[in-house]
Design a protein around this motif. Sequence first.
Motif: not given
Length: 542
Positions: A240-246, A368-372
Motif C-alpha cells: 500500500f505505502i510503497f506502491g505509491f513510492v515506486v 490497474f496502474s501502479q497507483f491503482g
Amino acid sequence: MAMNDMKNAATNSVEDVDEKLQDKDSSSHAGSEFDLVSYHENNAGRLVIDPEEAKIEFGEHVAKKLKLSKDGTKVLWPQPTDDPEDPQNWSDFRKNLQLFIVTLAAIVPDFDSGIGIADIFALATQYDTTTGHINNLTSNWSIFLLGWGGIFAVMLMRRFGRLPVLFWSQVLALGFLVGCTFAPNLNTFTAMRCLTAFFATCPQVTGLYIVTDLFPFHLQARKLNIWTMGFIISPFLSPFIFGFVVARINWRWTYGIGSMYGAIVVAMIAFFGEETMFDRKLPNPRPIPRPESRLRYRLETLIGITGLRMAKYRDSWNQAVFACLNVVWRPHLFAILVFEAMVFGFSIGINTTNAVFLGTPPPGGYGFSQFGIAGGYATPIVAVLIGEVLGRYFNDWVMNISIRRNGGVFIAENRLWTCYIAMPLYICGFVLLGASFQKHLSVGALVMGWGIAEVAVMINTVAVYAYCNDCFPRMQGEISALINLARTLGGFSVAYFQVPWAMKNGALQTFGVEAAIVVGLFLLIVPMLQLKGAVLRERYSM
C-alpha cells in the motif's frame, strides 16, 4: 438439531473428563499442599476462573490465598508472586508498552517481505526477467524462511530470555535489509531478502511469550488480538505505502525506507524493551545478584549477558532443541495446525498474486496502474482493523459465556466457537474475489470480497492461537513458532500455482476450490476437537 446434538456431546465429553480431573485434583489437594505456581500448567485447557467455584474445588483454605482481578470476579492465572519485579505485577502502562513494542516488531518480517510485492514490476525491469520469476525466486522463498526462523528463535529464548534474542534478531534483519537496498544483482538481492526473512521473524513468535508473561489468562485473548493484528496487517502495509513510492522514484528507496522502520524498531527495543521472562518456579526467581548500576544491568540484559548467566537455571539445550518435536505430534495440536495452515496460507497467496491480477491488462486482469494497485491494498488493511475490533469483543464474549455455562470453569475447546463465525465469511470472501477477477465485476465487488476474506482470517487466527495456548500453557514459544511455520508453509507455494491456475481455468474455480478445502478441513477438525478435545488434552497435553 445437529448443532444442539454436537453441543450436548461436547458438553458431556468435557464433563466426563472434568469429573476425572476434579477427582484427581481433590485427591492431590488432600494429600499435598496446593501448588499455586503451576496449577494453570498442570490443568491445561481447564481453568477455574470463578472465585466461588474455586472455594468448591480447592477448599476455603486455598481459595483465600488466590489473587483475583481488580473487580474480584476472576481468579488470576498464573498467580502473581509477591515480587514487584514479577511482570504480572507491573503497571498497565509498563505492560502495554512492551506489547506495543513487540507488535511494532511483529510488523517487520511480513512488512519487509511485502516490499517486494510493491516492487515486483520494477524488480523485473531492473534485473531483466519476468514478474513470475521474481515471485518464485524471492517472494516465495522469503515467505518459506519466515517460518523456520521462528523455530530457532524459540530454542534460544528458552535459554537466554526474550529480550536479547529479539534485539539481536532485529539487528541482523536490519543489516540484511540494507543489503537488499544496495544489491547489485538478482542473486545477491535474493540472498539478502531470504536472510532478512529468516532473522526478522523472531517477534512473530516472541509475542505469545510476552503476552502470557505479562497478562493473566482472562486478558490474554484480547492482547493476542492486538499482537496478531500486527503481523496480519503487515504484508499489506508495504504494498500500500510503497506502491505509491515506486511509481515515482527508484525501487531502492522502498527498501531504504523499510530499513528506516527497522532501525526505529531496533531503537525501541534497545531503549524501552524489558525482559519479561520471570523464572517463577525457582525458589529464588532472581538467583543472580543485579549490578548496582542500572545502566550496566540494562546493557547486560539487552545484549544477553544476564541471559547467559541465567541459562544454567533454565531448560537444557536438549530440552530446548527438541521441544518443538515433542509437541507437534500431539493430535489436537497437529490437527488445528493443518487447518490454520490452509486458512492463512491461501490468504498469503492472495497477497502475493493480487498485485499480478490487478496489474495485468484485460482480459487477464484489471489493468490497474501502479497507483491503482497501491490503493487496492488499503482494502485488507481496513479489513484487518475491523477484524481486530470484532475479534476483541467476540473472544471475550465466548470466554465469559463458557465460564458461566461450565459453572465457573473455562474449557479450551470453547475458543473454537469463533471459527464458526469465520468460515462463512471466508467462503463469501474467496468466492466473491474469484468471481470479481474472472467476471471482471466492479472494483466494489473486488474490495468487498478481499475485505471479507481478511476479516475471516483475522478472527480465525486469534481463536487458533488462544486455543493452542490454553492447551499447552508450558509451551507458548513452541506453539507460536509452529503456528507461524504452519501458516508460512501453507502460503509460500500458493503463488507458484495460483496465477497459472486462474489464467487457465478461471479465478472463480481457483478461489472457490481453496475455500472448499478450508471448509472441508474445518468440518473434519473443529467439531472433532470440540467433541473429543477434552479426552485428547487429558491424554496428550504436556
